[in-house]
Write an enzyme that holds these catalytic residues in place. Structure first.
Site, PDB file in Angstrom:
ATOM      1  N   LYS A 114      -7.006   5.488  -1.979  1.00  0.00           N
ATOM      2  CA  LYS A 114      -7.548   4.225  -2.488  1.00  0.00           C
ATOM      3  C   LYS A 114      -8.825   4.442  -3.310  1.00  0.00           C
ATOM      4  O   LYS A 114      -9.188   3.604  -4.117  1.00  0.00           O
ATOM      5  CB  LYS A 114      -7.772   3.248  -1.351  1.00  0.00           C
ATOM      6  CG  LYS A 114      -6.432   2.751  -0.770  1.00  0.00           C
ATOM      7  CD  LYS A 114      -6.583   1.681   0.265  1.00  0.00           C
ATOM      8  CE  LYS A 114      -5.237   1.123   0.696  1.00  0.00           C
ATOM      9  NZ  LYS A 114      -4.442   2.085   1.509  1.00  0.00           N
TER      10      LYS A 114
HETATM   11  C1  LIG Z   1      -3.063   2.060   1.641  1.00  0.00           C
HETATM   12  C2  LIG Z   1      -2.416   3.320   2.075  1.00  0.00           C
HETATM   13  C3  LIG Z   1      -1.039   3.543   1.886  1.00  0.00           C
HETATM   14  C4  LIG Z   1      -0.110   2.509   1.290  1.00  0.00           C
HETATM   15  O1  LIG Z   1      -0.378   2.242  -0.052  1.00  0.00           O
HETATM   16  P1  LIG Z   1       0.279   0.980  -0.781  1.00  0.00           P
HETATM   17  O2  LIG Z   1      -0.265   0.973  -2.145  1.00  0.00           O
HETATM   18  O3  LIG Z   1      -0.154  -0.221   0.044  1.00  0.00           O
HETATM   19  O4  LIG Z   1       1.736   1.157  -0.718  1.00  0.00           O
HETATM   20  C5  LIG Z   1      -0.528   4.778   2.255  1.00  0.00           C
HETATM   21  N1  LIG Z   1      -1.303   5.735   2.830  1.00  0.00           N
HETATM   22  C6  LIG Z   1      -2.625   5.547   3.036  1.00  0.00           C
HETATM   23  C7  LIG Z   1      -3.411   6.634   3.680  1.00  0.00           C
HETATM   24  C8  LIG Z   1      -3.235   4.345   2.661  1.00  0.00           C
HETATM   25  O5  LIG Z   1      -4.548   4.170   2.868  1.00  0.00           O
END
Ligand SMILES: *Cc1c(COP(=O)(O)O)cnc(C)c1O
Length: 467
Positions: A114
């Site tokens: 993120k």
């Molecule tokens: C947010 C997250 C996901 C999922 O991502 P999306 O964009 O919601 O599909 C997967 N793995 C981790 C570690 C995350 O923080």
């Protein structure tokens, strides 16, 4: 002509990039998407070979922001965002086996993918707000990774106060400390006496409610409904493919998925001309997307806690963006489907499902199989996967159709974030937190515990916005 942004439900105003950045959810309840995608020819993509991550990011992102941000400023913002990453390659590839790769997306400040979007989003927002002489308030709910990534992305923003709501006593200690130990008078951690759904409900209610903030401060969303987050994630698909022979060779991706944001970026990369053959949706037991692909029914189920908490969701908000394309951008059809979905379940048309199945493969991986996969990769490669990434590599093995092509699993979190899952997998090693976080457990925490009461939360926010 510059790209404009339209709502999947067709009743909200069309926006330019500057406006969509500050908008979040469209006023008709839909999500913003670009009115068309920039398209690169194979010749142009070949021209990107050998570029560093930041240079490539500029090429991919410039068409989306054209008319809102001058090119020199965009490059500066990109450079500042990815300077925070702890690996010189920003998104390095690791080989696990012949044609099996992992792209490590966890070298940002909070050790999860993120950071790619939120480091850039914070800087884009502050840049735009400075230019507009405006201040805003960010409000978000988190069950873990989003909150810390948003706080890290906005900590230096002069024009932003950020309030993160998380369920009191229900996030992991590492995740909580990554939020509560960040200093800054514009950072506000609210521990809500409720669960994640309660937090999210308060955020949603605050976005539609009558303004409750002083001096006409508006609220900005930082969850993945914000278009700029999706946009930033397109870049690493190009980066990986170029390193592995693209565009003269197709590359496949397996993506641990919750809200469908990250994998939707891969779908866009393909739409922009990048040869991607397979896109694998990898889910944990909260498998709304895998069930959809197998049955054609998009149906909410109750939430189950898993070893991969950042993918514990009941609906995938960004799926609406894909649905818009599956229905040939018919906003009336999307509006009707999403209204019907309020009752909990809808069936997609046969033609929409045929298109979806041509675009994506999917697999649901249980906690048991997640542990077995962490264990397998540790044994065979001496490489430690976090539980989210392990779901990705497992689904990659199960779904791969083209053994002769590279398959890249997106590693979305650093294993040190999830020590309990690694212990449960029976792997006898401890992942070490990178040095910038090594004193995490000694740092002072700052947070306020509030009841699960919207009025109390809004009053608290109104009285704590900094001048
Ligand atoms: C947010 C997250 C996901 C999922 O991502 P999306 O964009 O919601 O599909 C997967 N793995 C981790 C570690 C995350 O923080």
């Amino acid at each position: 002509m510059a790209i404009r942004y339209i709502s999947t439900r067709g009743l909200a105003p069309t926006l330019n990039f500057e406006e969509v950045l500050l908008a979040g959810l469209a006023s008709d309840g839909g999500l913003y998407v670009p009115d068309r995608l920039p398209r690169f020819t194979p010749e142009q993509i070949r021209g990107f070979r050998g570029m560093r991550y930041n240079e490539l990011a500029f090429e991919i992102l410039m068409p989306f922001v054209e008319g809102s941000i001058p090119s020199a400023d965009l490059q500066t913002l990109i450079d500042a965002a990815y300077a925070e990453f702890l690996h010189d390659a920003v998104a390095p590839l690791v080989q696990l086996d012949h044609n099996q790769w992992v792209m490590e997306l966890f070298h940002g400040p909070t050790l999860a993918f993120k950071d790619f979007a939120l480091q850039l989003l914070g800087r884009l927002l502050d840049y735009m707000l400075e230019r507009r002489q405006q201040k805003v308030v960010i409000m978000g709910a988190t069950s873990g990774d989003t909150g810390s990534a948003a706080i890290e992305g906005c900590r230096h923003c002069k024009n932003i106060d950020i309030f993160i709501l998380y369920p009191h006593n229900r996030v992991s200690e590492v995740q909580r400390r990554q939020m509560t130990t960040v200093a800054g008078s514009n950072i506000h951690n609210l521990a809500i006496e409720g669960n994640f759904d309660d937090c999210q409900a308060m955020v949603k209610a605050s976005f539609v409610a009558t303004p409750f903030l002083p001096e006409q401060r508006s609220l900005v969303a930082v969850n993945s409904i914000n278009w700029a987050r999706i946009m930033a994630q397109i870049v690493y698909y190009f980066y990986a493919a170029l390193a592995l022979g693209g565009p003269d060779r197709a590359v496949n991706f397996s993506v641990p998925t919750g809200n469908f944001g990250d994998i939707f970026a891969g779908y866009l990369a393909r739409g922009m001309g990048l040869p991607i053959d397979q896109l694998v949706i990898a889910t944990n037991r909260n498998d709304v997307l895998h069930r959809l692909l197998t049955t054609g029914e998009y149906a909410r189920q109750s939430l189950a806690q898993s070893l991969s908490p950042s993918m514990d969701i009941t609906v995938s908000s960004n799926f609406e963006r894909l649905m818009f394309d599956l229905y040939q951008r018919d906003d009336t059809a999307v509006r009707e489907l999403m209204a019907a979905f309020n009752d909990g379940a809808i069936n997609l048309s046969d033609s929409a499902m045929a298109t979806a199945r041509g675009l994506f493969s999917s697999q649901c991986v249980s906690d048991h199989d997640t542990c077995a996969e962490i264990q397998r990769v540790w044994r065979q490669n001496g490489y430690l996967l976090d539980p989210h990434s392990a779901i990705g590599t497992r689904a990659a093995l199960d779904c791969a159709r083209h053994q002769e092509q590279p398959m890249v699993t997106l590693a979305t979190a650093h294993p040190a974030k999830f020590p309990a899952a690694i212990a449960e997998a029976g792997v006898d090693t401890v992942a070490v937190l990178p040095s910038h976080l090594s004193d995490l457990f000694e740092r002072t925490e700052r947070f306020t515990v509030l009841p699960n009461d919207l009025d109390v939360v809004q009053q608290h926010m109104a009285s704590h916005v900094t001048a």
